[in-house]
Design an enzyme around this catalytic site. Structure first.
Site, PDB file in Angstrom:
ATOM      1  N   GLU A 142      -6.024 -10.455  -4.277  1.00  0.00           N
ATOM      2  CA  GLU A 142      -7.006 -11.266  -3.532  1.00  0.00           C
ATOM      3  C   GLU A 142      -8.149 -11.686  -4.448  1.00  0.00           C
ATOM      4  O   GLU A 142      -8.710 -12.771  -4.303  1.00  0.00           O
ATOM      5  CB  GLU A 142      -7.512 -10.481  -2.311  1.00  0.00           C
ATOM      6  CG  GLU A 142      -6.444 -10.415  -1.228  1.00  0.00           C
ATOM      7  CD  GLU A 142      -6.476  -9.159  -0.374  1.00  0.00           C
ATOM      8  OE1 GLU A 142      -7.488  -8.443  -0.367  1.00  0.00           O
ATOM      9  OE2 GLU A 142      -5.452  -8.893   0.293  1.00  0.00           O
ATOM     10  N   GLU A 148       1.817  -4.637  -6.453  1.00  0.00           N
ATOM     11  CA  GLU A 148       1.676  -5.224  -5.122  1.00  0.00           C
ATOM     12  C   GLU A 148       2.236  -6.645  -5.130  1.00  0.00           C
ATOM     13  O   GLU A 148       1.535  -7.580  -5.548  1.00  0.00           O
ATOM     14  CB  GLU A 148       0.198  -5.265  -4.712  1.00  0.00           C
ATOM     15  CG  GLU A 148      -0.457  -3.909  -4.638  1.00  0.00           C
ATOM     16  CD  GLU A 148      -1.681  -3.931  -3.729  1.00  0.00           C
ATOM     17  OE1 GLU A 148      -1.723  -3.102  -2.826  1.00  0.00           O
ATOM     18  OE2 GLU A 148      -2.561  -4.790  -3.913  1.00  0.00           O
ATOM     19  N   ASN A 161      -7.151   0.892   0.456  1.00  0.00           N
ATOM     20  CA  ASN A 161      -8.007  -0.247   0.093  1.00  0.00           C
ATOM     21  C   ASN A 161      -8.490  -0.870   1.396  1.00  0.00           C
ATOM     22  O   ASN A 161      -7.742  -1.570   2.060  1.00  0.00           O
ATOM     23  CB  ASN A 161      -7.200  -1.261  -0.734  1.00  0.00           C
ATOM     24  CG  ASN A 161      -8.006  -2.516  -1.024  1.00  0.00           C
ATOM     25  OD1 ASN A 161      -9.211  -2.550  -0.783  1.00  0.00           O
ATOM     26  ND2 ASN A 161      -7.334  -3.540  -1.532  1.00  0.00           N
ATOM     27  N   TRP A 162      -9.734  -0.588   1.723  1.00  0.00           N
ATOM     28  CA  TRP A 162     -10.255  -1.035   3.019  1.00  0.00           C
ATOM     29  C   TRP A 162     -10.573  -2.530   3.026  1.00  0.00           C
ATOM     30  O   TRP A 162     -10.864  -3.089   4.072  1.00  0.00           O
ATOM     31  CB  TRP A 162     -11.515  -0.244   3.385  1.00  0.00           C
ATOM     32  CG  TRP A 162     -11.299   1.216   3.629  1.00  0.00           C
ATOM     33  CD1 TRP A 162     -10.155   1.948   3.394  1.00  0.00           C
ATOM     34  CD2 TRP A 162     -12.250   2.138   4.160  1.00  0.00           C
ATOM     35  NE1 TRP A 162     -10.351   3.255   3.752  1.00  0.00           N
ATOM     36  CE2 TRP A 162     -11.637   3.399   4.225  1.00  0.00           C
ATOM     37  CE3 TRP A 162     -13.576   2.023   4.580  1.00  0.00           C
ATOM     38  CZ2 TRP A 162     -12.290   4.533   4.690  1.00  0.00           C
ATOM     39  CZ3 TRP A 162     -14.233   3.146   5.055  1.00  0.00           C
ATOM     40  CH2 TRP A 162     -13.593   4.391   5.104  1.00  0.00           C
ATOM     41  N   LYS A 163     -10.598  -3.142   1.831  1.00  0.00           N
ATOM     42  CA  LYS A 163     -10.960  -4.564   1.714  1.00  0.00           C
ATOM     43  C   LYS A 163     -12.322  -4.789   2.388  1.00  0.00           C
ATOM     44  O   LYS A 163     -13.168  -3.901   2.327  1.00  0.00           O
ATOM     45  CB  LYS A 163      -9.836  -5.436   2.277  1.00  0.00           C
ATOM     46  CG  LYS A 163      -8.479  -5.065   1.640  1.00  0.00           C
ATOM     47  CD  LYS A 163      -7.366  -6.006   1.954  1.00  0.00           C
ATOM     48  CE  LYS A 163      -6.098  -5.511   1.265  1.00  0.00           C
ATOM     49  NZ  LYS A 163      -4.954  -6.425   1.453  1.00  0.00           N
ATOM     50  N   SER A 172       2.169  -3.895   2.777  1.00  0.00           N
ATOM     51  CA  SER A 172       2.735  -3.526   4.085  1.00  0.00           C
ATOM     52  C   SER A 172       3.378  -2.137   4.075  1.00  0.00           C
ATOM     53  O   SER A 172       4.395  -1.914   4.737  1.00  0.00           O
ATOM     54  CB  SER A 172       3.733  -4.584   4.569  1.00  0.00           C
ATOM     55  OG  SER A 172       3.082  -5.833   4.716  1.00  0.00           O
ATOM     56  N   GLY A 190      -0.159  -7.757   3.621  1.00  0.00           N
ATOM     57  CA  GLY A 190      -0.661  -8.207   4.916  1.00  0.00           C
ATOM     58  C   GLY A 190       0.325  -9.049   5.697  1.00  0.00           C
ATOM     59  O   GLY A 190      -0.031  -9.679   6.688  1.00  0.00           O
ATOM     60  N   HIS A 196      -7.093  -6.842  -8.042  1.00  0.00           N
ATOM     61  CA  HIS A 196      -6.312  -7.044  -6.813  1.00  0.00           C
ATOM     62  C   HIS A 196      -5.951  -8.527  -6.681  1.00  0.00           C
ATOM     63  O   HIS A 196      -6.727  -9.406  -7.068  1.00  0.00           O
ATOM     64  CB  HIS A 196      -7.123  -6.569  -5.604  1.00  0.00           C
ATOM     65  CG  HIS A 196      -6.301  -6.497  -4.361  1.00  0.00           C
ATOM     66  ND1 HIS A 196      -6.023  -7.616  -3.599  1.00  0.00           N
ATOM     67  CD2 HIS A 196      -5.647  -5.466  -3.776  1.00  0.00           C
ATOM     68  CE1 HIS A 196      -5.253  -7.249  -2.586  1.00  0.00           C
ATOM     69  NE2 HIS A 196      -5.002  -5.958  -2.676  1.00  0.00           N
TER      70      HIS A 196
HETATM   71  P1  13P Z   1      -1.449  -4.244   3.336  1.00  0.00           P
HETATM   72  O1  13P Z   1      -1.076  -2.792   3.322  1.00  0.00           O
HETATM   73  O2  13P Z   1      -2.359  -4.616   4.459  1.00  0.00           O
HETATM   74  O3  13P Z   1      -0.246  -5.132   3.195  1.00  0.00           O
HETATM   75  O4  13P Z   1      -2.336  -4.493   2.012  1.00  0.00           O
HETATM   76  C1  13P Z   1      -1.876  -4.024   0.795  1.00  0.00           C
HETATM   77  C2  13P Z   1      -2.948  -4.188  -0.194  1.00  0.00           C
HETATM   78  O5  13P Z   1      -3.309  -5.283  -0.566  1.00  0.00           O
HETATM   79  C3  13P Z   1      -3.585  -2.965  -0.715  1.00  0.00           C
HETATM   80  O6  13P Z   1      -4.388  -3.250  -1.811  1.00  0.00           O
END
Ligand code: 13P
Length: 250
Positions: free
Chosen positions: A97, A166, A9-11, A212, A172, A95
């Site tokens: 976020e 998640e 997931n590159w966000k 993470s 993060g 997600h």
């Molecule tokens: P990180 O791997 O940066 O913690 O992010 C996880 C994530 O939100 C994947 O969708």
């Protein structure tokens, strides 16, 4: 036996030209991987370039969101058919976020999931509790509610869905759930799936861990009986670390 699936997931990262370069790097590193499904989920603006870069390789393409309506006056939104037409095969839905910053609810997660399935996209439906919810002893209630409501009324299509657990406190933050903590919730999710479908369906659905995940912890996490891959944020932005996580799933 469930085939593992590792998705990046590159966000909101990478321009189109950066995306092409990253996918080229990933392709080289995972060319021999057959036992793990490999997916990259760049921003919408990169999907066309990414589709060309993925063509003919074992790297599949995913998007990060999808609207629930088929078309119409929804400025700024992207439909499932638009994604499908570009060669997108997967789409991340719900997600944390999006739940946290963009008003995503269990109901909109469910509507998006149905829209994705209707055109043959595979939804990666995200669930997970916040630290406050875990500390208050509400982890189970939150995750069960998100699974039941987000996947409500999918009929036989339920078997096609991928779930990503998640824990919000692990995203993060560098603070990964321990393999035992993650396994506990994955088992709970599978139990919940058996409640809303049947044992065979619940057994077939893949449940990724996200939060993470890194090359250093990926193998132990993915060795847990109910952890069927990873949804990777930060470590998916470099070809070597993403490929190392993919290979940890073999
Ligand atoms: P990180 O791997 O940066 O913690 O992010 C996880 C994530 O939100 C994947 O969708």
């Amino acid at each position: 036996m469930r085939k593992k699936i590792v998705a990046g997931n590159w966000k909101m990262n990478k321009t189109a030209s950066e995306a092409a370069a990253l996918i080229d790097g990933i392709k080289k590193e995972v060319a021999d991987v057959t036992e793990v499904d490999v997916v990259v989920c760049p921003p919408f603006t990169n999907l066309q370039v990414a589709a060309a870069a993925c063509a003919g390789s074992n790297v599949k393409l995913g998007a990060q969101n999808v609207h629930w309506e088929a078309s119409g006056a929804y400025t700024g939104e992207i439909s499932a058919a638009m994604l499908k037409d570009l060669g997108v095969e997967y789409v991340i839905i719900g997600h944390s976020e999006r739940r946290q910053y963009f008003g995503e609810t269990d109901e909109t997660v469910n509507a998006r999931t149905k829209a994705a399935l209707a055109v043959g996209l595979i939804p990666i439906v995200c669930v997970g509790e916040t630290l406050a919810e875990r500390d208050a002893g509400n982890m189970e209630a939150v995750v069960v509610r998100q699974v039941k409501a987000g996947l409500n009324d999918l009929g036989d299509d339920l078997a096609k869905v991928v779930i990503a657990y998640e824990p919000v406190w692990a995203i993060g933050t560098g603070r990964t759930a321990t393999p035992a903590q993650a396994q506990e919730v994955h088992a709970l999710i599978r139990l919940t799936l058996a409640e809303i479908s049947d044992g065979d369906t619940a057994n077939a659905i893949r449940i990724q861990y996200g939060g993470s995940m890194k090359p250093e912890n990926a193998k132990e996490l993915m060795s847990q009986p109910d952890i069927d891959g990873g949804l990777i944020g930060g470590a998916a932005l470099k070809a070597d670390s993403f490929a190392a996580i993919v290979k940890a799933g073999e």
